[in-house]
Write an enzyme that holds these catalytic residues in place. Sequence first.
Site, PDB file in Angstrom:
ATOM      1  N   GLU A 117      40.887  56.244   1.824  1.00 36.55           N
ATOM      2  CA  GLU A 117      41.566  57.108   2.791  1.00 36.55           C
ATOM      3  C   GLU A 117      42.480  56.258   3.663  1.00 36.55           C
ATOM      4  O   GLU A 117      42.416  55.018   3.604  1.00 36.55           O
ATOM      5  CB  GLU A 117      40.536  57.875   3.632  1.00 36.55           C
ATOM      6  CG  GLU A 117      39.761  58.894   2.809  1.00 36.55           C
ATOM      7  CD  GLU A 117      38.744  59.687   3.621  1.00 36.55           C
ATOM      8  OE1 GLU A 117      39.047  60.091   4.743  1.00 36.55           O
ATOM      9  OE2 GLU A 117      37.636  59.888   3.107  1.00 36.55           O
ATOM     10  N   HIS A 233      44.335  65.892  12.589  1.00 28.76           N
ATOM     11  CA  HIS A 233      44.284  65.643  11.146  1.00 28.76           C
ATOM     12  C   HIS A 233      45.603  66.146  10.566  1.00 28.76           C
ATOM     13  O   HIS A 233      46.045  67.250  10.881  1.00 28.76           O
ATOM     14  CB  HIS A 233      43.105  66.384  10.514  1.00 28.76           C
ATOM     15  CG  HIS A 233      42.792  65.922   9.123  1.00 28.76           C
ATOM     16  ND1 HIS A 233      43.632  66.171   8.065  1.00 28.76           N
ATOM     17  CD2 HIS A 233      41.753  65.217   8.619  1.00 28.76           C
ATOM     18  CE1 HIS A 233      43.108  65.637   6.965  1.00 28.76           C
ATOM     19  NE2 HIS A 233      41.965  65.050   7.281  1.00 28.76           N
ATOM     20  N   ARG A 279      46.087  57.936  10.580  1.00 30.63           N
ATOM     21  CA  ARG A 279      46.267  59.374  10.814  1.00 30.63           C
ATOM     22  C   ARG A 279      47.250  59.722  11.919  1.00 30.63           C
ATOM     23  O   ARG A 279      47.975  60.704  11.827  1.00 30.63           O
ATOM     24  CB  ARG A 279      44.915  59.965  11.204  1.00 30.63           C
ATOM     25  CG  ARG A 279      44.306  60.676  10.080  1.00 30.63           C
ATOM     26  CD  ARG A 279      43.024  61.286  10.452  1.00 30.63           C
ATOM     27  NE  ARG A 279      42.235  61.256   9.231  1.00 30.63           N
ATOM     28  CZ  ARG A 279      40.987  61.591   9.152  1.00 30.63           C
ATOM     29  NH1 ARG A 279      40.349  61.984  10.228  1.00 30.63           N
ATOM     30  NH2 ARG A 279      40.350  61.554   8.016  1.00 30.63           N
ATOM     31  N   HIS A 340      41.359  67.602  15.353  1.00 34.61           N
ATOM     32  CA  HIS A 340      40.290  67.355  14.384  1.00 34.61           C
ATOM     33  C   HIS A 340      39.110  66.594  14.981  1.00 34.61           C
ATOM     34  O   HIS A 340      37.957  66.920  14.712  1.00 34.61           O
ATOM     35  CB  HIS A 340      40.893  66.553  13.229  1.00 34.61           C
ATOM     36  CG  HIS A 340      39.954  66.207  12.132  1.00 34.61           C
ATOM     37  ND1 HIS A 340      39.251  67.161  11.427  1.00 34.61           N
ATOM     38  CD2 HIS A 340      39.585  65.006  11.606  1.00 34.61           C
ATOM     39  CE1 HIS A 340      38.499  66.561  10.504  1.00 34.61           C
ATOM     40  NE2 HIS A 340      38.681  65.258  10.603  1.00 34.61           N
ATOM     41  N   ARG A 375      40.712  57.060  15.241  1.00 38.16           N
ATOM     42  CA  ARG A 375      39.555  56.806  14.377  1.00 38.16           C
ATOM     43  C   ARG A 375      39.983  56.531  12.938  1.00 38.16           C
ATOM     44  O   ARG A 375      40.809  57.257  12.368  1.00 38.16           O
ATOM     45  CB  ARG A 375      38.633  58.035  14.399  1.00 38.16           C
ATOM     46  CG  ARG A 375      37.430  57.931  13.506  1.00 38.16           C
ATOM     47  CD  ARG A 375      36.589  59.163  13.672  1.00 38.16           C
ATOM     48  NE  ARG A 375      37.295  60.354  13.267  1.00 38.16           N
ATOM     49  CZ  ARG A 375      37.228  60.895  12.054  1.00 38.16           C
ATOM     50  NH1 ARG A 375      36.491  60.341  11.119  1.00 38.16           N
ATOM     51  NH2 ARG A 375      37.896  61.993  11.777  1.00 38.16           N
TER      52      ARG A 375
HETATM   53  C1  SIN Z   1      38.886  64.274   5.584  1.00 39.19           C
HETATM   54  O1  SIN Z   1      38.198  64.475   4.593  1.00 39.19           O
HETATM   55  O2  SIN Z   1      40.096  64.128   5.543  1.00 39.19           O
HETATM   56  C2  SIN Z   1      38.210  64.191   6.913  1.00 39.19           C
HETATM   57  C3  SIN Z   1      37.354  63.011   6.981  1.00 39.19           C
HETATM   58  C4  SIN Z   1      37.369  62.442   8.356  1.00 39.19           C
HETATM   59  O3  SIN Z   1      37.816  63.107   9.289  1.00 39.19           O
HETATM   60  O4  SIN Z   1      36.982  61.292   8.512  1.00 39.19           O
END
Ligand code: SIN
Length: 528
Positions: A117, A233, A279, A340, A375
């Site tokens: 991610e 998010h 993010r 988020h 985060r």
């Molecule tokens: C996501 O699956 O994008 C959210 C996971 C997160 O907020 O860490």
Amino acid sequence: MSDTIYSSDFLVIGSGLSGLLFALKAAKHGTVHIVTKGRLSDSSTVRAQGGIAAVVSSEDSIEAHIQDTLRVGDGLCHYDVVKSIVKAGPERIRELVDLGVNFSRGVNSDEYELGLEGGHSKRRVLHVKDHTGEDIEIALIKQIENVANITIFENHMAVNLYALNNRVYGAYILDVNTSEVERFLAKVTILATGGAGRVFLYTSNPDVATGDGIAMAFRVGASVMNLEMVQFHPTLLFHPKIRSFLISEALRGEGARLLGPDGKRFMPNYHKDAELAPRDVVARAIDHELKKTGADNVWLDISFRDASYIRERFPQIYETCLKAGIDITKEPIPVVPAAHYMMGGVRVDINGRTDVAGLYAIGETACTGFHGANRLASNSLLEATALAHNASIAAAEEIKSKSSKIEIPPWDPGEATDSDELVVISHLWEEIRRLMINYVGIVRSNKRLIRARNRIGFMTREINQFYWDFVITPDLVELRNISLVAELIIKMARMRKESRGAHYNKDFPDESSQIVDTIMRKGYSPVN
Ligand code: SIN
């Protein structure tokens, strides 16, 4: 008025991952009451799709995870906290596996299938397909049901903590079914009520995320920290009928691309890591594209990957989008950014201790300094497990020396009457949430923050009047909490005279050379 008094060693308010894990561990040392305002499974945990970040691969290292967390946290992370939580990761994962969580493994392999991610330099996100949080919650609930020391109170909503001389002794809890306010006495009280995404009109959070723990802690004098750091998010499904459905960042980890209204990629213009930038960068880039083009949404495209792979890896997202008429194996998904996660919260130490005796906060309710200003994806479930573990040890020690021989006075409803103006409550809800998204969203400015402060001040006074004049209802309790948390976010956003991480203010576009946490406490603001 109810005369009922419930007494326990540990009172846990909230039933997501951190609350349930704490309860399981604490039950080895004493009696536990879990109160939760809806059903046990109503929590943000259930919605966590991506997974939980931890170092379990020989190609990864604790140091790399620490460095990724610090870099994405943009200078505001507390190094010792980061080190301690990241180091604990592998052990906390083993524990979740022992509790029954079946993380996805590779095809024909015993190794975990690790996701990637934004902001991670390595694949390290353990997941159960795209419904990790749900599986964790189910596993914990199964365990909890077999523990004699734990009593669960569903449909019980915390109204206020009871504190005397800077020590908390429990809480007043509204039984939603009978409308009675009951007294819950405890040697230690744990706030695990999640975040406050519902403060904003657009959010990935469930309805229960109304900042209850943060508001209750602040009212009894606990410090709150960095509340202006709200993570948006980048990719919430944009659909008129399906609200608050997240399209996991894990899709971008598997190659999905963000496209503008013209069908062209735009992230390479904003950051070298393009779709996998931190993010805050991606959310701001989308916000900029939307404002520039006037479009309602941008698009996320994974349709170039093999259809059977998509269906197998992202079954929940595939099914939900299909119900909305979008076949993600064939076409891009309309998405928008949404509130988020709160990096800020009740200020705690690495054991979840607040600065009010007898009161702990864990999970998203708490702010340890782990996430800093932004985060790192999938670090929240990790922090929740680590904090639940640490807090259970500290709280078990604390109850040894505490007696619960204190009287909590009965709830005093005063002159409250039934409100005949319930519609005003829903109007105020709507007004606050719209105000927050318009004036305190992804891009802020001094003027917008001042406007927001003036309006919220007026609304908060009106809501407090409601609270004293009328018989309390769950909606009124949540509205009072939402308005206080909104006010705190605005005040703390005004305190931060710079742009850092998730907090971007057009009038202070640069980072300040002085890195400080914003901290507030009732009657003493600011304290730093
Ligand atoms: C996501 O699956 O994008 C959210 C996971 C997160 O907020 O860490």
